[in-house]
Design a protein around this motif. Structure first.
Motif, PDB file in Angstrom:
ATOM      1  N   LYS A  25       0.811  -1.216   0.000  1.00  0.00           N
ATOM      2  CA  LYS A  25       0.000   0.000   0.000  1.00  0.00           C
ATOM      3  C   LYS A  25       0.851   1.276   0.000  1.00  0.00           C
ATOM      4  O   LYS A  25       0.310   2.372  -0.060  1.00  0.00           O
ATOM      5  CB  LYS A  25      -0.932   0.018   1.211  1.00  0.00           C
ATOM      6  N   LEU A  84       1.520   7.145   0.228  1.00  0.00           N
ATOM      7  CA  LEU A  84       0.761   5.919   0.001  1.00  0.00           C
ATOM      8  C   LEU A  84       0.243   5.864  -1.429  1.00  0.00           C
ATOM      9  O   LEU A  84       0.077   6.903  -2.085  1.00  0.00           O
ATOM     10  CB  LEU A  84      -0.421   5.847   0.961  1.00  0.00           C
ATOM     11  N   ASN A 119      -2.702   5.623  -4.067  1.00  0.00           N
ATOM     12  CA  ASN A 119      -4.028   6.248  -4.025  1.00  0.00           C
ATOM     13  C   ASN A 119      -4.116   7.236  -2.857  1.00  0.00           C
ATOM     14  O   ASN A 119      -5.080   7.249  -2.095  1.00  0.00           O
ATOM     15  CB  ASN A 119      -5.127   5.187  -3.942  1.00  0.00           C
ATOM     16  N   THR A 144      -6.290   7.485   0.663  1.00  0.00           N
ATOM     17  CA  THR A 144      -5.715   6.681   1.747  1.00  0.00           C
ATOM     18  C   THR A 144      -4.950   7.478   2.793  1.00  0.00           C
ATOM     19  O   THR A 144      -4.960   7.116   3.974  1.00  0.00           O
ATOM     20  CB  THR A 144      -4.795   5.593   1.173  1.00  0.00           C
ATOM     21  N   LYS A 171      -6.919   8.793   5.985  1.00  0.00           N
ATOM     22  CA  LYS A 171      -7.324   7.679   6.861  1.00  0.00           C
ATOM     23  C   LYS A 171      -6.125   7.094   7.585  1.00  0.00           C
ATOM     24  O   LYS A 171      -6.179   6.798   8.778  1.00  0.00           O
ATOM     25  CB  LYS A 171      -8.028   6.597   6.044  1.00  0.00           C
ATOM     26  N   PHE A 172      -5.031   6.906   6.846  1.00  0.00           N
ATOM     27  CA  PHE A 172      -3.802   6.386   7.444  1.00  0.00           C
ATOM     28  C   PHE A 172      -3.321   7.312   8.557  1.00  0.00           C
ATOM     29  O   PHE A 172      -3.022   6.859   9.669  1.00  0.00           O
ATOM     30  CB  PHE A 172      -2.718   6.237   6.360  1.00  0.00           C
ATOM     31  N   VAL A 217      -6.724   1.444   5.693  1.00  0.00           N
ATOM     32  CA  VAL A 217      -6.981   2.075   4.387  1.00  0.00           C
ATOM     33  C   VAL A 217      -7.252   1.035   3.322  1.00  0.00           C
ATOM     34  O   VAL A 217      -6.868  -0.085   3.399  1.00  0.00           O
ATOM     35  CB  VAL A 217      -5.824   2.993   3.943  1.00  0.00           C
TER      36      VAL A 217
END
Length: 140
Positions: free
Chosen positions: A30, A63, A65, A69, A72-73, A140
Motif C-alpha cells: 500500500k 501511500l 491512491n 488513503t 485515513k492512514f 486504508v
C-alpha cells in the motif's frame, strides 16, 4: 548539557527504529514511496556519515491512491501528531500541507506530494512502532 549525555545511545536506538519501520514500509504493497536515505541515495549518504552512523530518524512516505488513503492512514496512526521534530517520541505530520499550504500546486509540480506524511521516529519499542504502522495501513 544534561540532555546531551546519552545522545549517542538515543540516536542509535532512533536510527535502528527508523530503519526497521522504513524496511517494513518499503516492502508494503500500500506504500508508493518511502523517502529515507537507505532507499534514496545510500552511497552518497554513507560518504557523509561518521563511522557507525545510521540513516537518521526522519523519513517521509506517500501511500498509493494517496488522496483517499493518506487522511485515513494519518488519522489511524497511533503516534503523536505535530510539526515539532527531534523529540524522544515518534511524531507524524502532513508536512506538505503544513509547510506549503498556499503553494500546493507548486510543491506537486516539483515532485512533492500534498499527501506526504513526515515522521520523526522516537525511542519507543521498534516492534511496537511497526505494529502501529501496520495497523494504520490496514485501516486504508
Amino acid at each position: 548539557e544534561s540532555n546531551s549525555r546519552d545522545f549517542v545511545e538515543r540516536m542509535q536506538r532512533i536510527n535502528a527504529n527508523a530503519e526497521r519501520v522504513c524496511d517494513f514500509l518499503h516492502e508494503h504493497p500500500k506504500v508508493q514511496r518511502v523517502h529515507f536515505p537507505k532507499f534514496e541515495t545510500p552511497d552518497l549518504y554513507k560518504k557523509a556519515c561518521q563511522p557507525g552512523a545510521g540513516y537518521g530518524g526522519m523519513f517521509s512516505l506517500v501511500l498509493k491512491n494517496a488522496p483517499a488513503t493518506a487522511p485515513k492512514f494519518y488519522d489511524a496512526l497511533r503516534v503523536s501528531k505535530g510539526p515539532s521534530l527531534g523529540t524522544n517520541y515518534t511524531l507524524a505530520c502532513p508536512y506538505t500541507l503544513l509547510a506549503h499550504f498556499d503553494e500546493l500546486d507548486w510543491a506537486e509540480s516539483v515532485g512533492v506530494s500534498p499527501f506526504l506524511v513526515r515522521v520523526s521516529v522516537g525511542l519507543e519499542d521498534g516492534g511496537e512502532l511497526v505494529r502501529r504502522f501496520d495497523e494504520a495501513l490496514k485501516s486504508v
